[in-house]
Design a protein around this motif. Structure first.
Motif, PDB file in Angstrom:
ATOM      1  N   TRP A   1     -52.796  31.207   9.677  1.00 16.04           N
ATOM      2  CA  TRP A   1     -52.232  30.258  10.474  1.00 16.04           C
ATOM      3  C   TRP A   1     -52.796  29.862  11.745  1.00 16.04           C
ATOM      4  CZ3 TRP A   1     -47.974  27.385   9.936  1.00 16.04           C
ATOM      5  CH2 TRP A   1     -46.974  27.864   8.891  1.00 16.04           C
ATOM      6  N   GLN A   2     -53.855  30.779  12.263  1.00  9.96           N
ATOM      7  CA  GLN A   2     -54.504  30.556  13.399  1.00  9.96           C
ATOM      8  C   GLN A   2     -55.698  29.414  12.732  1.00  9.96           C
ATOM      9  OE1 GLN A   2     -57.243  33.756  14.619  1.00  9.96           O
ATOM     10  NE2 GLN A   2     -57.439  32.931  16.743  1.00  9.96           N
ATOM     11  N   LEU A   3     -56.011  29.477  11.546  1.00  6.69           N
ATOM     12  CA  LEU A   3     -56.871  28.530  11.135  1.00  6.69           C
ATOM     13  C   LEU A   3     -56.239  27.028  10.988  1.00  6.69           C
ATOM     14  CD1 LEU A   3     -59.006  30.186   8.310  1.00  6.69           C
ATOM     15  CD2 LEU A   3     -59.714  29.541  10.824  1.00  6.69           C
ATOM     16  N   LEU A   4     -54.887  27.261  10.399  1.00  8.12           N
ATOM     17  CA  LEU A   4     -53.864  26.090   9.967  1.00  8.12           C
ATOM     18  C   LEU A   4     -53.526  25.358  11.509  1.00  8.12           C
ATOM     19  CD1 LEU A   4     -51.514  27.356   7.463  1.00  8.12           C
ATOM     20  CD2 LEU A   4     -53.405  25.785   7.007  1.00  8.12           C
ATOM     21  N   LEU A   5     -53.190  26.024  12.591  1.00 12.78           N
ATOM     22  CA  LEU A   5     -52.924  25.287  13.698  1.00 12.78           C
ATOM     23  C   LEU A   5     -54.028  25.261  14.912  1.00 12.78           C
ATOM     24  CD1 LEU A   5     -49.864  27.785  14.186  1.00 12.78           C
ATOM     25  CD2 LEU A   5     -49.704  25.393  13.479  1.00 12.78           C
ATOM     26  N   SER A   6     -55.292  25.395  14.281  1.00  9.01           N
ATOM     27  CA  SER A   6     -56.388  25.053  15.139  1.00  9.01           C
ATOM     28  C   SER A   6     -56.372  23.749  15.457  1.00  9.01           C
ATOM     29  CB  SER A   6     -57.611  25.536  14.779  1.00  9.01           C
ATOM     30  OG  SER A   6     -58.823  25.316  15.216  1.00  9.01           O
ATOM     31  N   PRO A   7     -56.716  23.231  16.566  1.00  9.71           N
ATOM     32  CA  PRO A   7     -56.793  21.917  16.961  1.00  9.71           C
ATOM     33  C   PRO A   7     -58.220  21.263  16.503  1.00  9.71           C
ATOM     34  CG  PRO A   7     -56.034  23.014  18.931  1.00  9.71           C
ATOM     35  CD  PRO A   7     -56.591  24.107  17.828  1.00  9.71           C
ATOM     36  N   LEU A   8     -59.241  22.214  16.088  1.00  4.48           N
ATOM     37  CA  LEU A   8     -60.523  21.852  15.770  1.00  4.48           C
ATOM     38  C   LEU A   8     -60.672  21.492  14.512  1.00  4.48           C
ATOM     39  CD1 LEU A   8     -62.582  24.361  18.556  1.00  4.48           C
ATOM     40  CD2 LEU A   8     -61.885  21.850  18.638  1.00  4.48           C
ATOM     41  N   TRP A   9     -60.356  22.673  13.591  1.00  2.23           N
ATOM     42  CA  TRP A   9     -60.664  22.597  12.304  1.00  2.23           C
ATOM     43  C   TRP A   9     -59.112  22.663  11.504  1.00  2.23           C
ATOM     44  CZ3 TRP A   9     -63.198  26.307  15.364  1.00  2.23           C
ATOM     45  CH2 TRP A   9     -62.594  27.503  15.127  1.00  2.23           C
ATOM     46  N   GLY A  10     -58.277  22.906  11.972  1.00  5.35           N
ATOM     47  CA  GLY A  10     -57.022  23.061  11.328  1.00  5.35           C
ATOM     48  C   GLY A  10     -56.479  21.855  10.343  1.00  5.35           C
ATOM     49  N   ILE A  11     -55.643  21.864   9.478  1.00  3.93           N
ATOM     50  CA  ILE A  11     -55.303  20.750   8.738  1.00  3.93           C
ATOM     51  C   ILE A  11     -53.833  20.278   9.389  1.00  3.93           C
ATOM     52  CG2 ILE A  11     -56.195  21.358   6.880  1.00  3.93           C
ATOM     53  CD1 ILE A  11     -53.639  22.393   5.714  1.00  3.93           C
ATOM     54  N   SER A  12     -53.249  21.120  10.487  1.00  5.73           N
ATOM     55  CA  SER A  12     -51.850  20.719  10.919  1.00  5.73           C
ATOM     56  C   SER A  12     -51.711  19.326  11.423  1.00  5.73           C
ATOM     57  CB  SER A  12     -51.442  21.876  11.794  1.00  5.73           C
ATOM     58  OG  SER A  12     -51.170  23.295  11.080  1.00  5.73           O
ATOM     59  N   GLU A  13     -52.917  19.020  12.430  1.00  4.46           N
ATOM     60  CA  GLU A  13     -52.795  17.843  12.985  1.00  4.46           C
ATOM     61  C   GLU A  13     -52.935  16.533  12.246  1.00  4.46           C
ATOM     62  OE1 GLU A  13     -54.880  15.599  17.003  1.00  4.46           O
ATOM     63  OE2 GLU A  13     -55.850  17.521  15.826  1.00  4.46           O
ATOM     64  N   ASP A  14     -53.712  16.885  11.332  1.00  4.34           N
ATOM     65  CA  ASP A  14     -53.637  15.512  10.317  1.00  4.34           C
ATOM     66  C   ASP A  14     -52.411  15.453   9.374  1.00  4.34           C
ATOM     67  OD1 ASP A  14     -56.299  14.807  10.886  1.00  4.34           O
ATOM     68  OD2 ASP A  14     -57.203  15.950   9.383  1.00  4.34           O
TER      69      ASP A  14
ATOM     70  N   MET B   1     -49.626  16.376  10.339  1.00  2.00           N
ATOM     71  CA  MET B   1     -48.393  15.939  11.278  1.00  2.00           C
ATOM     72  C   MET B   1     -48.584  14.282  11.432  1.00  2.00           C
ATOM     73  SD  MET B   1     -47.783  18.939  13.911  1.00  2.00           S
ATOM     74  CE  MET B   1     -46.205  17.961  14.449  1.00  2.00           C
ATOM     75  N   TYR B   2     -49.786  13.757  11.530  1.00  2.00           N
ATOM     76  CA  TYR B   2     -49.989  12.324  11.750  1.00  2.00           C
ATOM     77  C   TYR B   2     -49.675  11.659  10.486  1.00  2.00           C
ATOM     78  CZ  TYR B   2     -52.191  12.050  16.286  1.00  2.00           C
ATOM     79  OH  TYR B   2     -52.391  12.252  17.574  1.00  2.00           O
ATOM     80  N   ASN B   3     -49.957  12.239   9.383  1.00  2.00           N
ATOM     81  CA  ASN B   3     -49.466  11.557   7.801  1.00  2.00           C
ATOM     82  C   ASN B   3     -48.045  11.339   8.022  1.00  2.00           C
ATOM     83  OD1 ASN B   3     -52.193  11.469   7.479  1.00  2.00           O
ATOM     84  ND2 ASN B   3     -52.303  13.381   6.242  1.00  2.00           N
ATOM     85  N   ILE B   4     -47.161  12.324   8.688  1.00  2.00           N
ATOM     86  CA  ILE B   4     -45.849  12.151   8.335  1.00  2.00           C
ATOM     87  C   ILE B   4     -45.077  11.634   9.851  1.00  2.00           C
ATOM     88  CG2 ILE B   4     -45.753  13.965   6.592  1.00  2.00           C
ATOM     89  CD1 ILE B   4     -44.775  15.893   9.342  1.00  2.00           C
ATOM     90  N   GLY B   5     -45.881  11.147  10.506  1.00  2.00           N
ATOM     91  CA  GLY B   5     -45.601  10.338  11.750  1.00  2.00           C
ATOM     92  C   GLY B   5     -45.053  11.264  12.784  1.00  2.00           C
ATOM     93  N   LEU B   6     -45.520  12.403  12.779  1.00  2.28           N
ATOM     94  CA  LEU B   6     -45.074  13.251  14.006  1.00  2.28           C
ATOM     95  C   LEU B   6     -46.485  13.722  14.814  1.00  2.28           C
ATOM     96  CD1 LEU B   6     -42.489  15.850  12.167  1.00  2.28           C
ATOM     97  CD2 LEU B   6     -42.182  13.699  13.783  1.00  2.28           C
ATOM     98  N   GLY B   7     -47.629  13.266  14.613  1.00  3.12           N
ATOM     99  CA  GLY B   7     -48.834  13.229  15.224  1.00  3.12           C
ATOM    100  C   GLY B   7     -48.798  13.515  16.684  1.00  3.12           C
ATOM    101  N   ASP B   8     -47.871  12.834  17.306  1.00  3.05           N
ATOM    102  CA  ASP B   8     -47.761  12.718  18.873  1.00  3.05           C
ATOM    103  C   ASP B   8     -47.187  14.174  19.431  1.00  3.05           C
ATOM    104  OD1 ASP B   8     -48.762  10.302  18.897  1.00  3.05           O
ATOM    105  OD2 ASP B   8     -46.918   9.359  18.881  1.00  3.05           O
TER     106      ASP B   8
END
Length: 310
Positions: free
Chosen positions: A131-144, A146-153
């Motif tokens: 989960w630390q990797l998933l939520l990382s702003p640098l190399w995680g995939i969570s940001e992309d 959330m942007y793909n589903i319209g919740l990136g902000d």
């Protein structure tokens, strides 16, 4: 002439033979360490490492001194928040999932049950790092994602901010362990006789009324047991916080709980020198908090549930 009452049965020594190994192990690995921890909390040590009796001074320092009281009360407050989030989210979600899985109209319920319970079998350390990797702003995939589903902000470095780190860790823990209350409540639901549900349908009750008036009262003993297990587990929590945020439970001790406070106090970390006697005092207070919580449950909750069942 001897009567039947005069004949005494021999003492069942064989029972002691079978109980002795397990009892010896329990006394060695559980009872003795607990008693020694309680004893050590009344001592302090000098620079040479020799211990001497100080009575309640260690506990007074933890509760009232400027050096120790702030970390202790901060850890206790965070631990209470950690527990409340589990109570408000994990157990209700577990109840809802158990109700869905027990529905006879649900197909592949066994597959869903296995998938939902699988995170519980994973190592807490592995889950924390993933989960630390998933939520990382640098190399995680969570940001992309959330942007793909319209919740990136709404994406943020939740694990890196004081106001959100503890809540995020609590949600990760809820995700991993929601399968435990789900399975316990699911097993209790399977034990409810179908005749009761059929009687409710005959009387004109809808699904909500059947749940509220028939199923929920019968589930209360299981729900109360799940609640006390959640309380004990949360105040013994350590691995997830340590795996994700380290012994300092950052940022700025915002995710510090009793387990990480005990680790730093007993073993020491970075500039903080370890103190077995103060660590024993922290462990003793953790034990007392859990003991008080269990006692409140037994005297104020369990007794009422037993009366209701009767």
């Amino acid at each position: 002439m001897m009567t039947h009452s005069d004949i005494r049965k021999p003492f069942p020594w064989h029972i002691l033979v079978f109980l002795a190994p397990g009892l010896l192990i329990y006394l060695t690995v559980s009872v003795y360490p607990l008693l020694d921890t309680l004893r050590l909390g009344f001592f302090s040590e000098d620079k040479s490492g020799a211990t001497f009796f100080v009575g309640m001074q260690n506990y007074a320092n933890l509760l009232f001194s400027e050096v120790w009281s702030e970390p202790f009360w901060n850890a206790l407050k965070n631990n209470l928040m950690f527990f409340v989030i589990h109570m408000l989210l994990q157990n209700p979600i577990g109840l809802l999932l158990a109700l869905l899985l027990s529905s006879p109209r649900l197909r592949l319920s066994g597959t869903y049950r296995t998938l939902l319970f699988m995170p519980t079998m994973l190592s807490v350390v592995i889950v924390g790092f993933v989960w630390q990797l998933l939520l990382s702003p640098l190399w995680g995939i969570s940001e992309d994602f959330m942007y793909n589903i319209g919740l990136g902000d709404y994406f943020d470095a939740w694990l890196g901010k004081e106001g959100t780190a503890l809540v995020t860790l609590s949600l990760i823990s809820v995700w991993q362990f929601v399968g435990i209350p789900m399975m316990l409540i699911y097993a209790a639901l399977l034990n409810i006789p179908e005749d009761l549900n059929d009687a409710g349908v005959v009387d004109g009750a809808n699904s909500w009324q059947i749940f509220w008036n028939i199923k929920l009262p019968l589930l209360l003993p299981t729900i109360s047991m799940v609640s006390i297990l959640t309380f004990v587990a949360n105040f013994n929590a350590f691995e997830l916080i340590y795996a994700v945020k380290g012994a300092l439970a950052g940022p700025n001790f915002s995710s510090d709980i009793m387990g990480t406070l005990f680790y730093r106090t007993f073993f020491g970390f970075q500039l903080q020198q370890g103190s077995p006697t103060m660590g024993a005092a922290v462990a003793t207070l953790m034990f007392l908090i859990i003991l008080i919580g269990v006692a409140i449950y037994l005297f104020f909750v369990q007794r009422r549930i037993q009366r209701f069942q009767l």
